[in-house]
Design an enzyme around this catalytic site. Structure first.
Site, PDB file in Angstrom:
ATOM      1  N   GLU A  38       0.803  -1.238   0.046  1.00  0.00           N
ATOM      2  CA  GLU A  38       0.052  -0.022  -0.337  1.00  0.00           C
ATOM      3  C   GLU A  38       0.710   0.892   0.150  1.00  0.00           C
ATOM      4  O   GLU A  38       2.322   0.984   0.316  1.00  0.00           O
ATOM      5  CB  GLU A  38      -1.045  -0.413   1.412  1.00  0.00           C
ATOM      6  CG  GLU A  38      -0.362   0.364   2.511  1.00  0.00           C
ATOM      7  CD  GLU A  38      -0.793   0.206   3.987  1.00  0.00           C
ATOM      8  OE1 GLU A  38      -1.521   1.169   3.756  1.00  0.00           O
ATOM      9  OE2 GLU A  38      -0.945  -0.073   5.407  1.00  0.00           O
ATOM     10  N   LYS A  40      -3.152  -2.607  14.668  1.00  0.00           N
ATOM     11  CA  LYS A  40      -2.691  -1.925  15.306  1.00  0.00           C
ATOM     12  C   LYS A  40      -3.606  -2.148  16.718  1.00  0.00           C
ATOM     13  O   LYS A  40      -5.192  -2.573  16.609  1.00  0.00           O
ATOM     14  CB  LYS A  40      -2.770  -0.579  15.407  1.00  0.00           C
ATOM     15  CG  LYS A  40      -2.065  -0.870  14.585  1.00  0.00           C
ATOM     16  CD  LYS A  40      -1.190   0.990  14.417  1.00  0.00           C
ATOM     17  CE  LYS A  40       0.182   0.624  13.706  1.00  0.00           C
ATOM     18  NZ  LYS A  40      -0.605   1.891  12.843  1.00  0.00           N
TER      19      LYS A  40
HETATM   20  N1  PSU Z   1      -3.449   0.300  10.646  1.00  0.00           N
HETATM   21  C1  PSU Z   1      -2.066   0.788  10.516  1.00  0.00           C
HETATM   22  N2  PSU Z   1      -1.159   1.212  10.532  1.00  0.00           N
HETATM   23  C2  PSU Z   1      -1.649   1.763   9.171  1.00  0.00           C
HETATM   24  C3  PSU Z   1      -3.070   1.833   8.306  1.00  0.00           C
HETATM   25  C4  PSU Z   1      -3.823   0.817   9.150  1.00  0.00           C
HETATM   26  O1  PSU Z   1      -1.819  -0.500  11.699  1.00  0.00           O
HETATM   27  O2  PSU Z   1      -0.843   2.213   8.546  1.00  0.00           O
HETATM   28  C5  PSU Z   1      -3.867   2.599   7.685  1.00  0.00           C
HETATM   29  C6  PSU Z   1      -3.965   1.633   6.038  1.00  0.00           C
HETATM   30  O3  PSU Z   1      -3.710   2.125   4.713  1.00  0.00           O
HETATM   31  C7  PSU Z   1      -4.810   1.131   6.681  1.00  0.00           C
HETATM   32  C8  PSU Z   1      -6.096   1.967   6.949  1.00  0.00           C
HETATM   33  O4  PSU Z   1      -5.941  -0.028   5.164  1.00  0.00           O
HETATM   34  O5  PSU Z   1      -4.876   2.955   7.928  1.00  0.00           O
HETATM   35  C9  PSU Z   1      -7.143   1.881   7.196  1.00  0.00           C
HETATM   36  O6  PSU Z   1      -8.215   3.328   7.903  1.00  0.00           O
HETATM   37  P1  PSU Z   1      -9.055   2.753   7.891  1.00  0.00           P
HETATM   38  O7  PSU Z   1      -9.867   2.450   9.394  1.00  0.00           O
HETATM   39  O8  PSU Z   1     -10.128   4.356   8.320  1.00  0.00           O
HETATM   40  O9  PSU Z   1      -9.938   2.126   7.576  1.00  0.00           O
END
Ligand code: PSU
Ligand code: MN
Length: 312
Positions: free
Chosen positions: A27, A161
């Site tokens: 990504e 996370k």
């Molecule tokens: N969780 C992590 N590191 C990240 C992300 C999420 O531990 O960098 C980033 C990734 O790009 C993931 C996005 O796809 O955030 C998810 O965001 P949301 O929760 O808004 O879907």
């Protein structure tokens, strides 16, 4: 009609795919939103090198000049790492980002869409999105999880996370029939920490068995992803109690400050970085690299299986 798919695959990635060589999609949101400059650019390079060390070709996904790029050159990585304000693009945002030109940084969800279109079977990121703490009230669930039910790609990650509710994240994955394989470990990992405290449903230690599991999942007619987890190395990990304390406080602050929607994830990640004085950013970089190397190895095992005759 001007609706031909604007997919641009780099020469190196296209060659690898044609030859049946292993490829790992990556990504770009982690470059623009995950880490500050210059750690983001340096880490992106190390992640690509780690995929190569694992035996595969890296293919970072991004949106630029109205094209969905698969495989970025150095200059583009540097531009994404430095230019401020590049939009976060999840899968629902992809079409509009392409129609208006971008640039855009792809999340796990939108990168999976691109990977499948390009014919890439493996994807790696250290942390996938998940069910947020308090989702019972906010309904904040990452589109990454929903995309797992739609894209036929094997996803290698160090879990998710602990800014998330990892127990609920695992429940969601189970409900939506997404296989979770704990590679050479027992628990669902927590990105900065080796374990979330939630036991994974299935441990596998042999790369060939993982590759066959992925193929069989798809042979059974399942449309979606297989999630393969590999934890951060113990020497790179943070103390789970410390991380939990920081996140509990930051989550309350985010809610008080009215942080909503897709801005929540970045807000919380930054809060942990600040509160740990950069130790979280270092752990973040380390786990991105170690996860990418495992992804390269598993993609290699999968390509070897496909080339032996188990082709999709
Ligand atoms: N969780 C992590 N590191 C990240 C992300 C999420 O531990 O960098 C980033 C990734 O790009 C993931 C996005 O796809 O955030 C998810 O965001 P949301 O929760 O808004 O879907
Ligand atoms: Mn969200």
């Amino acid at each position: 009609m001007g609706n031909r798919l604007p997919l641009r695959v780099s020469e190196e990635v296209a060659d690898a795919l044609r030859d049946g060589a292993p490829v790992v999609a990556l990504e770009s949101n982690v470059i623009t939103h995950g880490l500050p400059y210059p750690e983001n650019a340096a880490t992106a390079r190390k992640v690509a090198d780690a995929v190569r060390a694992g035996g595969a070709v890296p293919a970072t996904i991004a949106i630029d000049r109205a094209h969905l790029l698969v495989g970025l050159d150095e200059a583009t990585v540097e531009r994404f790492a430095t230019v401020p304000g590049i939009a976060k693009v999840s899968s629902r945002d992809l079409a509009a980002a392409l129609a208006t030109g971008g640039p855009g940084a792809t999340t796990v969800a939108s990168s999976l869409v691109a990977a499948e279109l390009a014919g890439i079977a493996f994807f790696s990121s250290a942390g996938v999105g998940g069910v947020h703490r308090g989702a019972q009230r906010t309904m904040d669930i990452s589109p990454d999880l929903v995309q797992f039910t739609r894209s036929k790609v094997a996803v290698v990650s160090a879990g998710a996370k602990s800014i998330l509710d990892l127990r609920l994240t695992c429940e969601f994955l189970e409900t939506h029939c997404v296989p979770v394989i704990s590679y050479r470990s027992d628990d669902f990992p927590a990105f900065y920490c080796v374990s979330s405290g939630v036991r994974g449903p299935r441990r596998l230690d042999d790369p060939d068995t993982v590759a066959r599991t992925v193929e069989l999942h798809w042979a059974l007619g399942n449309p979606g992803a297989v999630l393969i987890t590999t934890p951060i190395r113990a020497e790179d990990a943070l103390d789970p109690d410390e991380v939990d304390r920081i996140i509990t406080e930051a989550t309350a602050r985010a809610e008080r400050d009215g942080v909503r929607g897709d801005a929540v994830t970045r807000y919380l990640m930054r809060a942990v970085d600040t509160a740990t004085g950069g130790r979280a950013a270092a752990a973040n970089a380390a786990v991105l690299v170690s996860t990418a190397e495992v992804a390269g190895q598993l993609a290699s095992a999968h390509a070897a299986l496909a080339n032996r005759g188990g082709r999709r």
